[in-house]
Design a protein around this motif. Sequence first.
Motif, short mmCIF file in Angstrom:
data_model
loop_
_atom_site.label_atom_id
_atom_site.label_comp_id
_atom_site.label_asym_id
_atom_site.label_seq_id
_atom_site.Cartn_x
_atom_site.Cartn_y
_atom_site.Cartn_z
N VAL B 57 41.35 49.66 37.78
CA VAL B 57 39.99 48.31 38.95
C VAL B 57 39.99 47.60 38.61
O VAL B 57 40.00 46.30 39.28
CB VAL B 57 40.43 49.72 40.29
N GLY B 58 38.56 47.72 37.30
CA GLY B 58 38.06 46.63 37.07
C GLY B 58 38.94 45.38 36.51
O GLY B 58 38.99 44.87 36.21
N VAL B 59 39.87 46.20 35.81
CA VAL B 59 40.74 45.53 35.13
C VAL B 59 41.75 44.55 35.97
O VAL B 59 41.31 43.51 35.16
CB VAL B 59 41.82 46.23 34.25
N LEU B 60 42.18 45.34 36.67
CA LEU B 60 42.99 44.53 38.05
C LEU B 60 41.56 43.19 38.71
O LEU B 60 42.94 41.94 38.90
CB LEU B 60 42.88 45.96 38.77
N PHE B 61 40.96 43.91 38.80
CA PHE B 61 40.00 42.91 39.08
C PHE B 61 39.83 41.38 38.66
O PHE B 61 39.90 39.99 38.77
CB PHE B 61 38.45 42.85 39.67
N ALA B 62 39.88 42.00 37.27
CA ALA B 62 39.14 40.80 36.08
C ALA B 62 40.42 40.42 35.85
O ALA B 62 40.45 38.76 34.84
CB ALA B 62 38.40 40.95 35.38
N ALA B 63 41.14 40.81 35.43
CA ALA B 63 42.35 40.13 34.52
C ALA B 63 43.97 38.92 35.22
O ALA B 63 44.19 38.51 34.67
CB ALA B 63 43.09 41.20 33.24
N PHE B 64 43.91 40.70 36.67
CA PHE B 64 44.64 39.69 37.80
C PHE B 64 44.07 39.46 38.83
O PHE B 64 44.28 40.45 40.27
CB PHE B 64 45.67 40.58 37.81
N PRO B 65 42.98 38.32 38.99
CA PRO B 65 41.67 38.06 40.22
C PRO B 65 43.15 37.67 41.73
O PRO B 65 42.38 38.44 42.45
CB PRO B 65 41.27 37.51 39.80
N ARG B 66 43.79 37.30 41.13
CA ARG B 66 45.51 36.44 42.73
C ARG B 66 45.95 37.83 42.99
O ARG B 66 46.43 37.32 43.77
CB ARG B 66 45.40 35.45 41.85
N LEU B 67 45.59 39.21 42.67
CA LEU B 67 46.93 40.25 42.19
C LEU B 67 45.94 41.34 43.46
O LEU B 67 46.20 41.53 44.22
CB LEU B 67 47.13 40.87 41.51
N GLU B 68 44.75 41.77 42.88
CA GLU B 68 44.34 42.24 43.05
C GLU B 68 43.73 41.84 44.54
O GLU B 68 44.16 43.19 45.34
CB GLU B 68 42.61 42.86 42.33
#
Lengths: 386, 207
Positions: B57-68
């Motif tokens: 979830v950390g990676v999702l937030f930082a690398a895909f901020p407009r998807l998370e």
Amino acid sequence: MSAVDLARLQFALTTSFHFLFVLLTLGLVTLLVVVQTRFTITGAPVHERMTRFWGRIYVINYALGIVTGVVMEFQFGLNWSGLGTFAGDVFGAPLALETLIAFFLESTFLGLWIFGWGRLNRWLHLSLLWLTALTAFASAFWIMAANGFLHHPVGHRLDGTVLRLDDFGALLTNPAFTSAMVHVVFASITAGGVFMTGVSAYHFIRRTPETDFFRRSLRLGVVTTALATPPLVAAGFAQFPVIARVQPGKGEAVPWIGAPLGFMILIGMALVVASWLTLPLLIRDAVIRLRFPLHLMVIGIPLPFAAAIFGWLFREIGRQPWLVQGLLRTEDAVSHVDASQILLSLIVFTSLFALLAVTDWVLIARAVRRGPDVTPAPVSPLVVTL
Amino acid sequence: MEALWLALLGTLTAGYFALAGFDYGTGLLLPFRRRDEALRRMTPFFLGNEVWLVAAVGVLFAAFPRLEGELLSGAHSTFTLLLAGLVLFMAAVQLRLWWWLVFAGALLVSAGWGLFLAHLLHAPWFVAPVMPVLFAVHGWVFQTRRWKLFPATAALCALPVPLAFGTIDVTGLMAHPDTLTLLAWVAVPVIPLVVVLQWSIVAISSR
């Protein structure tokens, strides 16, 4: 209540619960490092038993605290999708670094420490605890860097409608981060010291035969509190000039904002005075023979935790109406979710977190009452191995 | 850079689900197995999966901020159910007061992932039981030590959600290359390190 009010209330409640666990985790791991290092150097059985007893309490608190952290992390995406959309490139970087190089490693080092008990070389086992402690504080470091950015956004450039990372170093030298980081570190060490003092005092009140064990623990707790509280208070006051510069409206965010601040300062001052008055009473165990200070020590256990919540209330309410100071309003960041869905999650998470806090308290109280020497039967599956 | 981060997210998510089979699977089987023994076998793996979830979830937030945000808030109530199950499961395993609470927690969290899978694939809700069934089968393989089947059931648990992520078009949803490059320096070495350390935990505890 509107969706944004509910989402704010939920964030405030879950973060407060989460931070209670965090504070004790950071405080206890610091004290454990001291105790186990002494054991590893001296080989004295009393230090080994101290490592085991306080380690058990630490592990219980850690394992339940993880759960609150998982929900915390999901909450950004669930309720505050506007934050990721607008500032995820910048705010997300320290957050992801926390999960990858702090929490991910911390839990794994701790797992090795738990299961390596008695199975690994003494020095290797000690270094695992040091690594656990270092990564635990690294976790606080990255979270406070992310939080500091919300209070004083630096290191970014505006690219259309989103923020881009411009200068990562600026996030780490952000005055809204550095001053608060020192404050949080000493707050957690204080909480650990007060906790160890109070639990040891409880055993003297009950006249447990383990006098040498709890005498050493009480001394360590008092000395730790006395050493940690002056820098704690100093780092607190050192934040006022920073606030005056970067958030001049902080003191007027809501009319009652001064109340939590006042209570926090009062508790901080009281702990400085109490711990320094106790220091001379450690000579010839006067504090134990006097007995009444022991009761005060037990009553004092919740104080650092209450002060921490007051401090966060001041810091975070004082940021309103901004989520990212001057750039993103809180009301613009809330997810496009029906208020009823947020109400449902608010009720579910708040009741579960309250239950977790009670569980933590019950399990710790059980471990405390059992004292150092019994087999650590069904306290927690992880604790069985300790 | 885009492919690297998709691979990292896929690895972390698959890591979570592969390890989740140990505990949620064991929880789901509790009514049918010797409970003390089943829980004891699970102990070295307990909490092992959650660290992968947090990292994912950390990676999702930082690398895909407009998807998370869209992904999570789009399935708000599913995640409320799922996280409630996760909290219940983890607290109940620690408390060991009522085994059915462990079972209920495992059921809620795995059903929640099933609902999320259905949501990702735009499939009807009755697809949801697939995750509890896969976890239970994997838990059974683990508890009865059928090591030949083990890699297959682990993969069956690990793959559905990461594969369903593959249906999402991430164009324009990822972070700027500046952020991604910075984080890649950390993410790439950390994952193998955690794999080695977690493997050591299991190796040590079975000594």
